[in-house]
Design an enzyme around this catalytic site. Structure first.
Site, PDB file in Angstrom:
ATOM      1  N   SER A 132     -10.207  -6.631   9.815  1.00 25.61           N
ATOM      2  CA  SER A 132     -11.401  -5.944   9.368  1.00 25.61           C
ATOM      3  C   SER A 132     -12.191  -6.948   8.556  1.00 25.61           C
ATOM      4  O   SER A 132     -11.671  -7.498   7.585  1.00 25.61           O
ATOM      5  CB  SER A 132     -10.984  -4.748   8.514  1.00 25.61           C
ATOM      6  N   GLU A 165      -6.589  -1.690  15.435  1.00 27.48           N
ATOM      7  CA  GLU A 165      -7.153  -2.582  14.419  1.00 27.48           C
ATOM      8  C   GLU A 165      -6.143  -3.657  13.992  1.00 27.48           C
ATOM      9  O   GLU A 165      -4.988  -3.366  13.676  1.00 27.48           O
ATOM     10  CB  GLU A 165      -7.555  -1.762  13.192  1.00 27.48           C
ATOM     11  N   ARG A 197       2.194   0.690  10.307  1.00 24.63           N
ATOM     12  CA  ARG A 197       1.743   1.136   8.981  1.00 24.63           C
ATOM     13  C   ARG A 197       2.907   1.081   7.999  1.00 24.63           C
ATOM     14  O   ARG A 197       3.772   1.945   8.000  1.00 24.63           O
ATOM     15  CB  ARG A 197       1.178   2.562   9.082  1.00 24.63           C
ATOM     16  N   ARG A 232       0.840  -1.199   0.000  1.00 17.67           N
ATOM     17  CA  ARG A 232       0.000   0.000   0.000  1.00 17.67           C
ATOM     18  C   ARG A 232       0.872   1.245   0.000  1.00 17.67           C
ATOM     19  O   ARG A 232       1.840   1.325   0.757  1.00 17.67           O
ATOM     20  CB  ARG A 232      -0.918   0.007   1.233  1.00 17.67           C
ATOM     21  N   ARG A 238       1.020  -6.787  12.474  1.00 16.47           N
ATOM     22  CA  ARG A 238       0.410  -6.190  13.666  1.00 16.47           C
ATOM     23  C   ARG A 238       0.249  -7.225  14.780  1.00 16.47           C
ATOM     24  O   ARG A 238       0.303  -6.885  15.959  1.00 16.47           O
ATOM     25  CB  ARG A 238      -0.935  -5.561  13.313  1.00 16.47           C
TER      26      ARG A 238
END
Length: 437
Positions: free
Chosen positions: A361, A358, A286, A271, A399
């Site tokens: 999801s 998070e 991130r 990303r 994560r």
RNA sequence: GGAGAGAUGGCCGAGUGGUCGAAGGCGCUCCCCUGCUAAGGGAGUAUAGGCGCAAAACGCUUAUCGAGGGUUCGAAUCCCUCUCUCUCCGCCA
């Protein structure tokens, strides 16, 4: 993509729903284009019908040897007129298509209304938040302290937002992915899948990343192709395996008895994180590249909400087995992703941040992606019907590693390895400084 | 990268300018016949749109033979470009 029929027959309903997620549908433009479309399409089809009829006559006449000059004269201008009309129609339809491709999914009835993160609704918590009798360190400090995490090297190789793991930390990262995969295929009935990491435009349109979110992606070009030639290869790095797994059924009519399809894959995700400057710049949270174990369900429309609950449960299982505290929240209308009708986020407890973050999801996209992909099955009465698609992380590997480092840390900087992972670590029970291994 | 061959409906496979959305076969569905699993006969069997109807059924209509352009009154069929598949050679893991 929404059903255009719904927009035609009940625009107010759609508009209200979209407003709840802060999207204002360009009604006037849409209605105007629709009126035009109807007019021009009807006209175009009339011309086509005429052309077909006349051509048939000519064919008949010729086969009988009759003279055709009179008929030919009759259609002399038809071709040009038709061509004009077709071009107009195409222009209008591509404008309509452009609008439709950018409209997000409608939220499900059960989704709480709200504008952002703060309006999300917590629905359950699991586990015990650990307490520490020493000063808590964050995962960066722990990892670097162990000499197993090397951001400098990653920066040298690639720049910011990349990481390098070494030794038993790299192995733990691999162990996590293996453990997640094994759990999902052995206990939850998923089909293990190895997928391409580079995908074409159509795939990204199918799941909704394109055309609207191109800036979040990495596009690649073939080596040696001209520098200024945009997207020479036409391929993009996947931002999530949802793209690869969901597009398996693009342009397919799946046999009803084959449903549900459940796929799991462990892949890297890429990303560009455009627009997130300054957020989570420190550490592994991130990154431009991270690993994720992704779960995808392809289901009968009637079972998709049951499937969503099951899917979340599958992701939760991983955290439970790792004994990591977490909570599940329902995203509010304003915080949901583009393709989702309903989304549960799972947030894991991160001691150093003193909050839940998070880690998964899980979304039901209903027929939104299926309509873009033309992914269908044959229903009970033999009619082709759009499928429902769901996806969820099960889990984000990087994560999860962060959560382990922080939740299992000791005062001396060592880290306990969760029991369930030890078989994957040749029995090793902690990460410690000694020898840097 | 070089040379060649190919791409047609759920599948196989015909079709080189006209009544072809597409023969034939297989498969599938329904019906008939046959007193048992076999065989035979008949009918049906692509997808996505538009318009009409309150809507379903239905009716009319358009598009689709790998994709996109072109030639033509008319294209599965002719021409151009692209994509993909297969075979041989080269290269590579």
């Amino acid at each position: 993509m929404l059903d255009i029929q719904l927009l035609r027959t009940d625009p107010n309903y759609v508009i209200a729903r979209l407003n709840s997620r802060n999207y204002s549908f360009p009604v006037d433009q849409f209605n105007h284009l629709e009126t035009e479309r109807k007019k021009i399409q009807t006209y175009t089809q009339e011309l086509q019908a005429k052309r077909n009829a006349v051509s048939k006559q000519i064919g008949l006449a010729k086969s009988k040897g009759t003279d055709t000059t009179a008929i030919l004269a009759e259609v002399a201008n038809l071709g040009d007129e038709l061509k004009q009309s077709v071009i107009q129609l195409e222009q209008i339809q591509s404008k309509l298509q452009k609008i439709l491709l950018e409209v997000p999914n409608l939220p499900h009835d059960s989704v709480p209304h709200g504008n952002g993160e703060s309006d999300n609704l917590e629905i359950r918590r699991w586990g015990v938040i650990p307490s520490f009798e020493f000063e808590i360190r964050d995962h960066v400090s722990i990892g670097e302290g162990l000499k197993l995490l090397d951001f400098e090297a990653a920066t040298k190789l690639s720049g910011s937002r990349f990481s390098m793991m070494k030794g038993n930390l790299a192995r733990l990262h691999r162990a996590l992915a293996q453990f997640m995969l094994d759990t999902h295929i052995q206990e939850h009935g998923y089909t293990e899948t190895y997928t391409p990491y580079l995908v074409n435009h159509d795939s990204l349109y199918g799941t909704g990343q394109l055309p609207k979110f191109e800036e979040d992606l990495f596009a690649v070009k073939s080596g040696g192709s001209a520098n200024d030639e945009e997207h020479a290869s036409g391929l993009y790095l996947i931002p999530t395996a949802e793209v690869s797994l969901t597009n398996i059924v693009r342009d397919e009519i799946v046999a009803a008895h084959a449903l549900p399809l459940k796929f799991v894959a462990h892949t890297p995700c890429f990303r560009s994180e455009a627009g997130s400057y300054g957020r989570d710049t420190r550490g592994l949270i991130r990154q431009h590249q991270f690993d994720k174990v992704e779960l995808v369900h392809i289901v009968h429309p009637e079972t998709s909400y049951a499937a969503l609950e099951a899917l979340v449960g599958h992701a939760e299982t991983i955290l439970q087995k790792l004994k990591l505290a977490y909570r599940v929240v329902t995203l509010c209308t304003g915080d949901m992703g583009f393709s989702a009708a309903k989304t549960y986020d799972i947030e894991v407890w991160l001691p150093a941040q003193n909050t839940y973050r998070e880690i998964s999801s899980c979304s039901n996209c209903e027929s939104f992606q299926a309509r873009r992909m033309q992914a269908r099955f044959r229903n009970e009465s033999g009619k082709t019907t759009l499928l429902h698609t769901l996806n969820g992380s099960g889990l984000a590997v990087g994560r999860t590693l962060v959560a382990i480092l922080e939740n299992y840390q000791n005062a001396d900087g060592s880290v306990i390895i969760p029991e369930i992972l030890r078989p994957y670590m040749n029995g090793l029970d902690q990460l410690c400084t000694a020898g840097g291994q």
